[in-house]
Design a protein around this motif. Structure first.
Motif, PDB file in Angstrom:
ATOM      1  N   ASP A 165     -29.667  -7.109  55.026  1.00 30.16           N
ATOM      2  CA  ASP A 165     -29.118  -6.101  54.124  1.00 30.16           C
ATOM      3  C   ASP A 165     -29.008  -6.697  52.722  1.00 30.16           C
ATOM      4  OD1 ASP A 165     -28.674  -4.049  56.023  1.00 30.16           O
ATOM      5  OD2 ASP A 165     -26.854  -5.059  56.707  1.00 30.16           O
ATOM      6  N   PRO A 166     -29.156  -5.859  51.700  1.00 27.02           N
ATOM      7  CA  PRO A 166     -28.929  -6.337  50.327  1.00 27.02           C
ATOM      8  C   PRO A 166     -27.493  -6.852  50.189  1.00 27.02           C
ATOM      9  CG  PRO A 166     -29.940  -4.146  50.331  1.00 27.02           C
ATOM     10  CD  PRO A 166     -29.555  -4.454  51.736  1.00 27.02           C
ATOM     11  N   VAL A 167     -27.309  -7.788  49.285  1.00 31.86           N
ATOM     12  CA  VAL A 167     -25.971  -8.353  49.077  1.00 31.86           C
ATOM     13  C   VAL A 167     -25.101  -7.327  48.346  1.00 31.86           C
ATOM     14  CG1 VAL A 167     -24.648 -10.188  47.970  1.00 31.86           C
ATOM     15  CG2 VAL A 167     -26.836 -10.717  49.076  1.00 31.86           C
ATOM     16  N   THR A 168     -24.048  -6.885  49.044  1.00 29.06           N
ATOM     17  CA  THR A 168     -23.124  -5.905  48.470  1.00 29.06           C
ATOM     18  C   THR A 168     -21.665  -6.298  48.674  1.00 29.06           C
ATOM     19  OG1 THR A 168     -23.152  -4.620  50.522  1.00 29.06           O
ATOM     20  CG2 THR A 168     -24.714  -3.960  48.789  1.00 29.06           C
ATOM     21  N   ASP A 173     -18.885  -9.714  50.586  1.00 27.62           N
ATOM     22  CA  ASP A 173     -18.770 -11.114  51.009  1.00 27.62           C
ATOM     23  C   ASP A 173     -19.572 -11.398  52.274  1.00 27.62           C
ATOM     24  OD1 ASP A 173     -17.177 -11.781  48.868  1.00 27.62           O
ATOM     25  OD2 ASP A 173     -15.286 -11.685  49.999  1.00 27.62           O
ATOM     26  N   VAL A 174     -19.568 -10.468  53.223  1.00 27.48           N
ATOM     27  CA  VAL A 174     -20.286 -10.680  54.484  1.00 27.48           C
ATOM     28  C   VAL A 174     -21.787 -10.799  54.228  1.00 27.48           C
ATOM     29  CG1 VAL A 174     -20.869  -9.662  56.725  1.00 27.48           C
ATOM     30  CG2 VAL A 174     -18.514  -9.565  55.899  1.00 27.48           C
ATOM     31  N   SER A 175     -22.342  -9.883  53.445  1.00 28.41           N
ATOM     32  CA  SER A 175     -23.789  -9.938  53.175  1.00 28.41           C
ATOM     33  C   SER A 175     -24.137 -11.140  52.296  1.00 28.41           C
ATOM     34  CB  SER A 175     -24.278  -8.629  52.547  1.00 28.41           C
ATOM     35  OG  SER A 175     -23.541  -8.292  51.397  1.00 28.41           O
ATOM     36  N   ALA A 176     -23.238 -11.560  51.415  1.00 30.86           N
ATOM     37  CA  ALA A 176     -23.465 -12.765  50.603  1.00 30.86           C
ATOM     38  C   ALA A 176     -23.483 -14.004  51.488  1.00 30.86           C
ATOM     39  CB  ALA A 176     -22.397 -12.891  49.520  1.00 30.86           C
ATOM     40  N   LYS A 177     -22.577 -14.071  52.448  1.00 30.05           N
ATOM     41  CA  LYS A 177     -22.548 -15.215  53.380  1.00 30.05           C
ATOM     42  C   LYS A 177     -23.801 -15.250  54.241  1.00 30.05           C
ATOM     43  CE  LYS A 177     -17.555 -15.709  53.619  1.00 30.05           C
ATOM     44  NZ  LYS A 177     -16.333 -15.529  54.414  1.00 30.05           N
ATOM     45  N   ARG A 178     -24.276 -14.069  54.641  1.00 27.89           N
ATOM     46  CA  ARG A 178     -25.491 -14.009  55.460  1.00 27.89           C
ATOM     47  C   ARG A 178     -26.676 -14.558  54.664  1.00 27.89           C
ATOM     48  NH1 ARG A 178     -25.284  -8.882  57.174  1.00 27.89           N
ATOM     49  NH2 ARG A 178     -24.069  -9.573  58.956  1.00 27.89           N
ATOM     50  N   LEU A 179     -26.822 -14.124  53.412  1.00 34.14           N
ATOM     51  CA  LEU A 179     -27.909 -14.636  52.574  1.00 34.14           C
ATOM     52  C   LEU A 179     -27.774 -16.141  52.401  1.00 34.14           C
ATOM     53  CD1 LEU A 179     -30.370 -14.380  50.722  1.00 34.14           C
ATOM     54  CD2 LEU A 179     -28.791 -13.779  48.859  1.00 34.14           C
ATOM     55  N   HIS A 180     -26.580 -16.617  52.139  1.00 37.50           N
ATOM     56  CA  HIS A 180     -26.347 -18.057  51.959  1.00 37.50           C
ATOM     57  C   HIS A 180     -26.742 -18.829  53.221  1.00 37.50           C
ATOM     58  CE1 HIS A 180     -24.667 -21.692  50.293  1.00 37.50           C
ATOM     59  NE2 HIS A 180     -23.899 -21.839  51.365  1.00 37.50           N
ATOM     60  N   PHE A 181     -26.396 -18.314  54.395  1.00 38.81           N
ATOM     61  CA  PHE A 181     -26.773 -18.948  55.658  1.00 38.81           C
ATOM     62  C   PHE A 181     -28.291 -19.107  55.748  1.00 38.81           C
ATOM     63  CE2 PHE A 181     -28.504 -18.028  59.903  1.00 38.81           C
ATOM     64  CZ  PHE A 181     -28.107 -19.174  60.581  1.00 38.81           C
ATOM     65  N   ALA A 212     -35.488 -15.287  49.251  1.00 41.18           N
ATOM     66  CA  ALA A 212     -35.566 -13.836  49.084  1.00 41.18           C
ATOM     67  C   ALA A 212     -36.830 -13.487  48.313  1.00 41.18           C
ATOM     68  CB  ALA A 212     -34.333 -13.323  48.350  1.00 41.18           C
ATOM     69  N   ASN A 213     -37.458 -12.394  48.697  1.00 39.58           N
ATOM     70  CA  ASN A 213     -38.659 -11.900  48.036  1.00 39.58           C
ATOM     71  C   ASN A 213     -38.328 -10.666  47.206  1.00 39.58           C
ATOM     72  OD1 ASN A 213     -41.254 -13.377  49.181  1.00 39.58           O
ATOM     73  ND2 ASN A 213     -39.708 -13.292  50.792  1.00 39.58           N
ATOM     74  N   HIS A 266     -32.539   7.704  58.740  1.00 37.81           N
ATOM     75  CA  HIS A 266     -33.501   7.460  57.669  1.00 37.81           C
ATOM     76  C   HIS A 266     -33.774   5.964  57.568  1.00 37.81           C
ATOM     77  CE1 HIS A 266     -33.086  11.584  56.358  1.00 37.81           C
ATOM     78  NE2 HIS A 266     -31.768  11.442  56.403  1.00 37.81           N
ATOM     79  N   GLY A 267     -34.885   5.626  56.924  1.00 35.47           N
ATOM     80  CA  GLY A 267     -35.168   4.228  56.638  1.00 35.47           C
ATOM     81  C   GLY A 267     -34.070   3.668  55.742  1.00 35.47           C
ATOM     82  N   HIS A 268     -33.919   2.360  55.764  1.00 38.00           N
ATOM     83  CA  HIS A 268     -32.864   1.745  54.955  1.00 38.00           C
ATOM     84  C   HIS A 268     -33.405   0.533  54.208  1.00 38.00           C
ATOM     85  CE1 HIS A 268     -32.758  -0.074  58.944  1.00 38.00           C
ATOM     86  NE2 HIS A 268     -32.223  -1.144  58.408  1.00 38.00           N
ATOM     87  N   ASP A 269     -32.829   0.321  53.006  1.00 36.06           N
ATOM     88  CA  ASP A 269     -33.248  -0.791  52.157  1.00 36.06           C
ATOM     89  C   ASP A 269     -32.854  -2.117  52.790  1.00 36.06           C
ATOM     90  OD1 ASP A 269     -34.229   0.829  50.101  1.00 36.06           O
ATOM     91  OD2 ASP A 269     -32.243   1.021  49.195  1.00 36.06           O
TER      92      ASP A 269
END
Length: 174
Positions: free
Chosen positions: A106-109, A111-119, A127-128, A142-145
């Motif tokens: 998921d896009p960073v939105t 703390d949880v998504s930021a931690k996932r990206l950091h992991f 990231a691309n 629907h499709g999701h970003d």
């Protein structure tokens, strides 16, 4: 840690996989049971469970293509998260092949998504920049970003387009 291939619904670890899968992903990111059973019939699809001292640790489900492995779903048991198992599983997969690993988050939105990206960044993913919408697994959604992450650096536009085709024409057809 022991790796055990889950090849069908009769596999001893299928119930453990299914339980963790259902609580780890929102419904629109989950295959139906019929879709899961169909995925098992694809030569590209692999579902591997991880067990340590008789305890189910987690799983990784991936699709193996010519130049990369697409990690479709990856989860560590909720009681074991934050204890290094996720990094061990990803390292084992990276060490088992010379191919680039590719996954979506998921896009960073928050703390949880930021931690996932950091992991994932700590585990060698980048990231691309390509806008990416994952098609829905189920009717009524629907499709999701999502953000595409890869090991071995970022991918080219052509490599991204190949992944998008593989996702649409192979992964989502099973």
């Amino acid at each position: 840690m022991k790796q055990i291939r889950v090849a069908d619904k009769q596999s001893p670890l299928y119930a453990d996989f299914e339980q963790l899968y259902r609580i780890s992903f929102p419904i629109f990111e989950q295959r139906t049971e019929e879709q899961q059973l169909l995925a098992f019939s694809s030569p590209f699809y692999h579902l591997v469970a991880y067990v340590e001292d008789g305890t189910f640790v987690g799983f990784i489900a991936y699709w193996e293509f010519t130049h990369y492995l697409y990690i479709e779903h990856f989860a560590i048991h909720t009681d074991l998260r934050g204890k290094g198992y996720g990094s061990v599983v990803l390292k084992a997969l990276q060490d088992s092949c010379d191919k680039r690993l590719l996954l979506e988050i998921d896009p960073v939105t928050d703390d949880v998504s930021a931690k996932r990206l950091h992991f994932y960044e700590l585990n060698g993913f980048s990231a691309n920049p390509y806008p990416h919408i994952h098609p829905p697994y189920r009717e009524g959604f629907h499709g999701h970003d999502l953000v595409v992450l890869t090991t071995k650096g970022k991918i080219t536009q052509d490599e991204y387009m190949q992944f998008a085709r593989d996702l649409k024409e192979i992964v989502m057809c099973f």
